[in-house]
Design a protein around this motif. Structure first.
Motif, PDB file in Angstrom:
ATOM      1  N   PHE A 188       3.316 -13.702  10.331  1.00  0.00           N
ATOM      2  CA  PHE A 188       1.857 -13.518  10.385  1.00  0.00           C
ATOM      3  C   PHE A 188       1.260 -13.534   8.975  1.00  0.00           C
ATOM      4  CE2 PHE A 188      -1.508 -10.167  10.120  1.00  0.00           C
ATOM      5  CZ  PHE A 188      -2.527 -10.918  10.669  1.00  0.00           C
ATOM      6  N   TYR A 189       1.856 -12.749   8.079  1.00  0.00           N
ATOM      7  CA  TYR A 189       1.295 -12.702   6.715  1.00  0.00           C
ATOM      8  C   TYR A 189       1.489 -14.038   6.003  1.00  0.00           C
ATOM      9  CZ  TYR A 189       0.470  -7.773   7.396  1.00  0.00           C
ATOM     10  OH  TYR A 189      -0.003  -6.589   7.879  1.00  0.00           O
ATOM     11  N   PHE A 216       3.279  -3.081  16.532  1.00  0.00           N
ATOM     12  CA  PHE A 216       3.712  -3.765  17.754  1.00  0.00           C
ATOM     13  C   PHE A 216       4.372  -5.110  17.451  1.00  0.00           C
ATOM     14  CE2 PHE A 216      -0.798  -4.457  17.001  1.00  0.00           C
ATOM     15  CZ  PHE A 216      -0.898  -5.830  16.970  1.00  0.00           C
ATOM     16  N   LEU A 217       4.428  -5.480  16.189  1.00  0.00           N
ATOM     17  CA  LEU A 217       5.116  -6.720  15.806  1.00  0.00           C
ATOM     18  C   LEU A 217       6.525  -6.375  15.334  1.00  0.00           C
ATOM     19  CD1 LEU A 217       2.328  -8.506  13.693  1.00  0.00           C
ATOM     20  CD2 LEU A 217       2.807  -8.755  16.126  1.00  0.00           C
ATOM     21  N   PRO A 243       0.823  -1.225   0.000  1.00  0.00           N
ATOM     22  CA  PRO A 243       0.000   0.000   0.000  1.00  0.00           C
ATOM     23  C   PRO A 243       0.851   1.267   0.000  1.00  0.00           C
ATOM     24  CG  PRO A 243      -0.188  -1.165   2.095  1.00  0.00           C
ATOM     25  CD  PRO A 243       0.744  -1.957   1.246  1.00  0.00           C
ATOM     26  N   GLN A 299       6.508  -8.148   2.893  1.00  0.00           N
ATOM     27  CA  GLN A 299       5.209  -8.810   3.113  1.00  0.00           C
ATOM     28  C   GLN A 299       4.431  -8.945   1.811  1.00  0.00           C
ATOM     29  OE1 GLN A 299       1.819  -7.651   3.037  1.00  0.00           O
ATOM     30  NE2 GLN A 299       2.413  -5.619   2.309  1.00  0.00           N
ATOM     31  N   TYR A 343       0.931  -0.053   5.854  1.00  0.00           N
ATOM     32  CA  TYR A 343       0.004  -0.183   6.974  1.00  0.00           C
ATOM     33  C   TYR A 343       0.242  -1.520   7.665  1.00  0.00           C
ATOM     34  CZ  TYR A 343      -2.262   3.455   4.235  1.00  0.00           C
ATOM     35  OH  TYR A 343      -2.535   4.589   3.519  1.00  0.00           O
ATOM     36  N   LEU A 344       1.208  -1.519   8.542  1.00  0.00           N
ATOM     37  CA  LEU A 344       1.568  -2.763   9.229  1.00  0.00           C
ATOM     38  C   LEU A 344       1.329  -2.609  10.725  1.00  0.00           C
ATOM     39  CD1 LEU A 344       4.913  -3.347   7.337  1.00  0.00           C
ATOM     40  CD2 LEU A 344       2.737  -4.437   6.853  1.00  0.00           C
ATOM     41  N   TYR A 345       1.303  -3.740  11.419  1.00  0.00           N
ATOM     42  CA  TYR A 345       1.078  -3.703  12.869  1.00  0.00           C
ATOM     43  C   TYR A 345       2.392  -3.325  13.550  1.00  0.00           C
ATOM     44  CZ  TYR A 345      -3.361  -5.809  11.786  1.00  0.00           C
ATOM     45  OH  TYR A 345      -4.617  -6.028  11.279  1.00  0.00           O
ATOM     46  N   ARG A 382       1.323 -16.944   7.437  1.00  0.00           N
ATOM     47  CA  ARG A 382       0.279 -17.839   7.934  1.00  0.00           C
ATOM     48  C   ARG A 382      -1.055 -17.550   7.262  1.00  0.00           C
ATOM     49  NH1 ARG A 382       0.728 -17.484  14.323  1.00  0.00           N
ATOM     50  NH2 ARG A 382      -0.727 -19.211  14.352  1.00  0.00           N
ATOM     51  N   LEU A 383      -1.258 -16.287   6.877  1.00  0.00           N
ATOM     52  CA  LEU A 383      -2.507 -15.955   6.176  1.00  0.00           C
ATOM     53  C   LEU A 383      -2.560 -16.622   4.807  1.00  0.00           C
ATOM     54  CD1 LEU A 383      -3.059 -12.171   7.038  1.00  0.00           C
ATOM     55  CD2 LEU A 383      -3.882 -14.194   8.220  1.00  0.00           C
ATOM     56  N   GLU A 388       7.983 -11.432  13.111  1.00  0.00           N
ATOM     57  CA  GLU A 388       6.580 -11.724  13.445  1.00  0.00           C
ATOM     58  C   GLU A 388       5.650 -11.245  12.339  1.00  0.00           C
ATOM     59  OE1 GLU A 388       6.749 -11.402  18.342  1.00  0.00           O
ATOM     60  OE2 GLU A 388       6.388  -9.611  17.127  1.00  0.00           O
TER      61      GLU A 388
END
Lengths: 299, 600
Positions: A106-107, A97-98, A89, A154, A93-95, A109-110, A102
């Motif tokens: 996370f991505y 706190f990771l 994007p 990602q 726009y990522l989290y 695993r999605l 991580e």
């Protein structure tokens, strides 16, 4: 046999409405375009021209008011199409706190990736974007360029066939911009299709095979970059080692053939190239002041 | 304590009917939702296209719900857990510990029943803290993701909206469950330690009881030392066996040590304070003053109609019919516990109880035997024991199981008030046979199961509302639903017009005019308008009362605090009820997220 068209929009329109359903903005008007396999396609236009809206419609983040957006022949709202897409994007726009590991895990695993494959892929991507040294730090401690790089990682976690990049060079320094452009070209060379939008014309010109120019939600021009940029009634001759006499002779030849000489002189390099050259020399010879071009000319 | 005997129906008796009812409701709601979706689409795209879109939505919904990936759901749940930890969710636990640390200042261990007080406090405190936490976590997360656009990088992966909603619910549920377990263990230790005490007893504290007519020794009597603002009466019989009388809902075991002439007494820890009694309930019917069968007794003017009353000194009686009573379960006789409401038309000695009669009747032969006259007191759970061997009025011996329990194992227990112009009142759950005691720690854990179910409902509703509302609006809506659910009974009565003083409009006028709620309003335009507005409001309130879950009903706190075992049937029934509610809430959340534009 796979279709040659990866992304297709048919009379794609988008109207933003307010709470009461009244029309606020007509962001996109009957857009028809095709992005073909293996090309870098650029969407160009000033702010508010509908570039990001088009990208969001193609990704299914928005629903069209009328018309269709197809990705790999499937409707843009179809979830399964995302298995073959990577999206970076406009701002990553990522989290926050990771940490980097991580985030990519996370991505991964999605995408339902098995653990072993995911681990290997995460390690490769972190190394590719050069963040191995900071992979355990939370993203909130990252600089803008670092976040952008992890955002790119990602987007590539699933080794996508189509990479959608929204303003990919925004927020990057010249080296980062160059790296991003090199990477885009590398991805294209690997056979991936790239769809990007940007208002930085130089970036688009450097990497895109084909472009579409949007203005106030309408398609104004579309085609190959080299074809669109070529000026048909002007001839460019570039030569090295010509003497002043030879240059004079060239002028006379042009006059004899009823031509009109527009310019003859030394070409200038781009600021980007100059900057990269200085950085490169500084890395090779730390501590030594880099001789500027003007100094070199004096010699 | 109010016992709803519908809650103690055996699970497998309850399940088939409930399942059918649930399926019918789900079918009706799905039908209505489909029609609404078609209407909305028809307004925008015309009826034919709307049909196609609605069909596509339904097919897509089935696909999304069936083909969810556990790995993706786990990843999204993990993200929610991480986010909760980042939001310093552990602070709630610290606040809880601080509250418990200061609780000793205002929890009086010298109250009438400190066990009940402590248990009510810890369960209520846990419940409120955890529900608030669930409220904030579940409502603010998804809107924040949409606002920060972090959701863009998620929904552009092959993630289904159903996985996002389920991942959130499971993630927050995991966080809440961990906190609940920590809180539960802490509370158990707090209650055990808070109530733990002992007393001292020496030979000097005891004095001999007056000897019998033949001069035989009658034992010793005295009081223990004071602890937790009470002491116990001690009676030591001539054989040397001693016991402490019940005080503040507990007693202590007394051990007498004799070494030559020296006698010492050892008092054990409190017993009977933390109980999980297993009751067997009977079916209650009434006899009026002429002895005729009635479904209800008298109303003594109380607005709370939980208990019905019988008049004393007449043939009126309250009759509990028990089934499945066998000698095998009660070899020594029937232990009966009862909490009788008393309505006194004259005070007399208010500290003295009102005499009542306890009798047993065989429903098949009609033979009835009086057991004893007892003294009923307000607010006290009276313990009576019906022995095996009984005697008729003319002195004929009767065996409880042979003569008074019929072939089908049915027996009736009759209760009547013997004093004229005094009234006894009871509800069905006020008298029961005590079949034994279950494990208190397990019952305590079941009490926390009730809080867990409430938390799950809040999380489900919070996540569902957050799929289409902004954070603060979703929070207020969920809070409103929670408050509505906690006062569900009142809301239901209000919706059904069963409260005094009319609906909101009529009540508002009464507030302005200061009219009493029992006074009829004067007929006229104002009254007609108010009552029309109330009728319209009542329709919506009826709808809300049908949709909002009865949160209070899921609380097992009273069972634990009042020392009743929460049966496995009750726990299973309520768990199924909560899940049956959560499932449509989850589907509604999924549909809301699926049909919204994430990037708008």
């Amino acid at each position: 046999m796979q279709s040659d068209v990866v992304v297709e929009t048919q009379s794609l329109s988008k109207v933003y409405r307010d709470f009461w359903g009244r029309q606020k903005v007509r962001a996109l008007k009957a857009l028809d375009l095709e992005v073909r396999r293996g090309e870098i396609f650029g969407l160009l236009g000033p702010n508010g021209s509908g570039k990001t809206t088009t990208i969001k419609l193609i990704l299914g983040l928005l629903f069209p008011t009328s018309g269709k957006a197809l990705v790999f022949g499937k409707d843009a709202t179809e979830v399964t199409k995302n298995e073959r897409i990577g999206y970076l994007p406009e701002e990553s726009y990522l989290y926050r706190f990771l940490n980097a590991e991580e985030t990519l895990n996370f991505y991964g695993r999605l995408f339902n990736m098995p653990r072993a494959v995911r681990r290997q892929r995460v390690a490769d991507l972190i190394e590719m974007v050069g963040l191995d040294w900071a992979k355990r730090r939370q993203l909130k401690e990252y600089s803008k360029g670092m976040v952008r790089r992890i955002g790119l990682a990602q987007a590539l976690i699933n080794d996508p066939e189509l990479v959608v990049l929204d303003e990919p060079t925004t927020g990057l320094d010249p080296i980062g911009t160059r790296d991003m452009k090199d990477l885009i070209l590398k991805l294209r060379d690997e056979g991936k299709t790239i769809l990007m939008c940007s208002h930085l014309l130089a970036d688009v010109q450097d990497v895109c095979d084909r472009i579409a120019i949007l203005y106030q939600g309408e398609l104004k021009e579309m085609g190959r970059v080299d074809a669109l940029l070529s000026v048909r009634d002007v001839t460019e001759v570039r030569a090295a080692g010509l003497s002043a006499l030879a240059q004079e002779e060239l002028k006379q030849v042009i006059e004899r053939n009823n031509g009109h000489l527009l310019n003859m002189g030394n070409p200038t390099t781009t600021l980007e190239e100059l900057f990269l050259k200085i950085i490169h020399e500084s890395e090779e010879h730390p501590g030594r002041r880099v001789r500027g071009v003007q100094e070199a000319q004096k010699d | 304590m109010v016992i709803d005997l519908n809650d103690v129906i055996p699970f497998f008796h309850w399940l088939p009917g409930a399942l059918l009812y649930w399926l019918v409701i789900v079918a009706i709601v799905t039908g209505i939702a489909t029609v609404v979706a078609w209407l909305v689409a028809a307004v925008r795209h015309g009826p034919i296209v709307a049909m196609r879109l609605t069909w596509r939505l339904l097919c897509g919904a089935v696909d999304d719900l069936v083909r969810m990936s556990p790995r993706r759901v786990a990843a999204l749940a993990w993200l929610s857990i991480k986010e909760s930890i980042r939001r310093r969710v552990v602070i709630v636990f610290i606040v809880f510990i601080v509250i418990l640390s200061f609780a000793g200042w205002f929890l009086d261990p010298g109250s009438i029943n400190p066990g009940r007080l402590y248990l009510s406090f810890v369960l209520t405190a846990t419940s409120y803290l955890l529900l608030l936490l669930a409220l904030f976590l579940s409502t603010l997360s998804l809107p924040a993701d949409i606002k920060n656009r972090t959701l863009h990088t998620v929904v552009t992966k092959p993630v289904r909206a159903s996985e996002i909603v389920l991942g959130r619910i499971l993630g927050f549920a995991a966080v809440g469950t961990c906190l609940l377990v920590f809180m539960g263990v802490t509370c158990y230790v707090f209650v055990e330690r808070g109530l733990s005490h002992t007393h001292q007893l020496t030979a000097d504290d005891l004095r001999p009881l007056q000897s019998g007519p033949a001069g035989e020794p009658a034992g010793l009597q005295g009081y223990t030392s004071r602890a937790n603002r009470h002491r116990h009466k001690v009676i030591i019989d001539p054989s040397g066996e001693g016991r402490l009388e019940m005080e503040q809902g507990h007693w202590h075991r007394l051990t007498v040590h004799k070494e030559g002439d020296k006698v010492s007494y050892q008092i054990g820890p409190p017993e009977g304070m933390l109980l999980a009694r297993v009751p067997i309930y009977g079916k209650l019917s009434f006899r009026d003053r002429k002895g005729q069968v009635e479904a209800h007794g008298l109303n003594t003017g109380d607005e709370w109609t939980y208990r019905s009353y019988i008049e004393g000194g007449t043939l009126a009686a309250m009759v509990w019919k028990f089934q499945g009573v066998s000698e095998k379960d009660f070899p020594r006789g029937l232990p009966v516990e009862m909490t009788i409401g008393i309505f006194r038309t004259h005070k007399g000695n208010i500290e003295k109880g009102v005499p009542g009669s306890l009798a047993v009747r065989n429903p098949q032969t009609g033979e009835k035997v009086d057991v004893r006259i007892f003294e009923a007191k307000e607010y006290v759970t009276d313990v009576q024991f019906i022995p095996r061997q009984l005697h008729t009025a003319d002195g004929q011996p009767r065996d409880l199981f042979r003569d008074l329990v019929d072939d089908k194992g049915e027996v009736e227990i009759w209760l009547s008030c013997v004093v004229p112009q005094q009234y006894f009142g009871a509800a069905q759950g006020d008298l029961y046979l005590r079949a034994g005691d279950a494990s208190f720690p397990l019952n305590f854990a079941k009490g926390y199961l009730g809080i867990w179910l409430q938390m799950m409902l809040v999380i489900g509703l919070g996540v569902m509302f957050s799929t289409f509302l902004s954070g603060p609006v979703a929070l207020m809506t969920t809070l409103g639903t929670l408050i509505g659910g906690l006062s569900h009974e009142f809301m239901f009565k209000l919706a059904m017009g069963q409260t005094y003083g009319g609906g909101p409009a009529e009540s508002f006028i009464r507030m302005l005019t200061q009219d009493a709620v029992t006074v009829e309003m004067e007929p006229g335009l104002r009254t007609a308008t108010a009552q029309t507005v109330d009728a319209l409001t009542q329709f919506w309130m009826r709808l809300m009362a049908a949709v909002i879950p009865d949160f209070g009903h899921f609380s097992f706190a009273d069972y634990v605090a009042y020392g009743f075992n929460i049966s496995g049937d009750t726990a299973l029934t309520f768990t199924c009820r909560a899940m049956a509610y959560l499932l449509p809430v989850f589907v509604a959340g999924y549909l809301c997220l699926k049909t919204r534009e994430v990037a708008k």
